[in-house]
Enzyme design. Structure first.
Site, short mmCIF file in Angstrom:
data_model
loop_
_atom_site.label_atom_id
_atom_site.label_comp_id
_atom_site.label_asym_id
_atom_site.label_seq_id
_atom_site.Cartn_x
_atom_site.Cartn_y
_atom_site.Cartn_z
N SER A 99 6.31 -11.02 28.48
CA SER A 99 7.75 -11.19 28.66
C SER A 99 8.38 -11.62 27.35
O SER A 99 7.75 -12.34 26.55
CB SER A 99 8.04 -12.27 29.72
N TYR A 140 6.32 -20.54 32.80
CA TYR A 140 6.29 -19.07 32.76
C TYR A 140 6.21 -18.58 31.32
O TYR A 140 5.37 -17.74 30.97
CB TYR A 140 7.54 -18.53 33.44
#
Length: 261
Positions: free
Chosen positions: A149, A162
């Protein structure tokens, strides 16, 4: 050097006969990748926790005249990963491509958030890669693809678990690529930007947190959120002969979002 080298003949994004496994693929990006690989001729297996999502994927594939093998698995559990890999390899006849797409979306900076991100976003990829290795070693064109990401590349006030897990996954991509290069197994990653799809994170935020949605949209130079198909197309490229000389790379697919900080 030949100024006009000959390129390989034929459909270079065709996956006919290749065995592709997608960990975490019942909706959104995973669903798009499963259908894209299957449409390109691959034999595809997908695992996810929810049987309803897997059933919907099989129906979507069937409507396109495609078949996708599916299995329910909790990717935070080592035994579940092992069972899925063994079953998929038996059903498909081996493994050529492993795509690690699962996420625990651990956004809260607490024990649960860190556990979800580390167990699913990072360790599920590590475990699946390790367990799949005996089959990948038997392939003549093996590769591993991780879904990272752009959150891993810029600090944010929230979502630390995350982002940290995805940053670790990007580093693991480079280390793993170096370790497996002598075996001619390529390892790459895709770092998606903000991707919107039905019942996905950004579709929910559009309704639940419209200010965050608008602020995020304003930071995407292309002026729109991405679609799962953009990630699927990049996955096809990185796992195809077109990318035969690419390993250890993380490809941002984000419409320039990371450029805005």
């Amino acid at each position: 050097m030949d100024p006009a080298p000959h390129l390989p003949a034929g459909p270079r994004l065709a996956f006919t006969g290749r065995r592709v496994l997608i960990a975490g693929g019942s909706k959104g990006i995973g669903r798009a990748m499963a259908l894209a690989f299957a449409s390109a001729g691959a034999r595809v297996s997908v695992c996810a926790r929810g049987e309803a999502g897997l059933a919907a994927l099989r129906a979507d594939a069937g409507a396109l005249g495609l078949a996708v093998h599916t299995a329910s698995a909790d990717l935070s559990q080592l035994d579940d990963i092992g069972r899925w890999l063994a079953d998929a390899a038996q059903k498909l006849g081996g493994i050529d491509v492993l795509v690690n797409n699962a996420t625990g979306y651990g956004m809260a900076d607490d024990e649960a958030g860190w556990e979800a991100s580390l167990n699913v976003d990072l360790m599920a990829a590590v475990r699946a890669s390790r367990l799949a290795l005996p089959w990948l070693q038997q392939s003549s064109d093996a590769c591993i693809l991780h879904l990272a990401s752009i959150a891993a590349q810029q600090p944010r006030p929230g979502g630390a678990p995350y982002a940290a897990a995805k940053a670790a996954l990007m580093h693991y991509t480079t280390s793993q690529a170096l370790a497996l290069a002598p075996q001619r197994i390529r390892v790459n990653a895709i770092a998606p930007g903000s991707i919107e799809f039905e019942d996905g994170l950004w579709a929910r935020r559009r309704e639940q947190d419209p200010e965050l949605y608008r602020n995020t949209l304003a930071k995407i130079p292309f002026g729109r959120f991405g679609e799962p198909a953009a990630i699927a197309n990049a996955a096809l490229f990185l796992c195809s002969p077109l990318a035969a000389w690419i390993t250890g790379h993380t490809l941002n697919v984000d419409g320039g979002q990371v450029l805005m900080g």
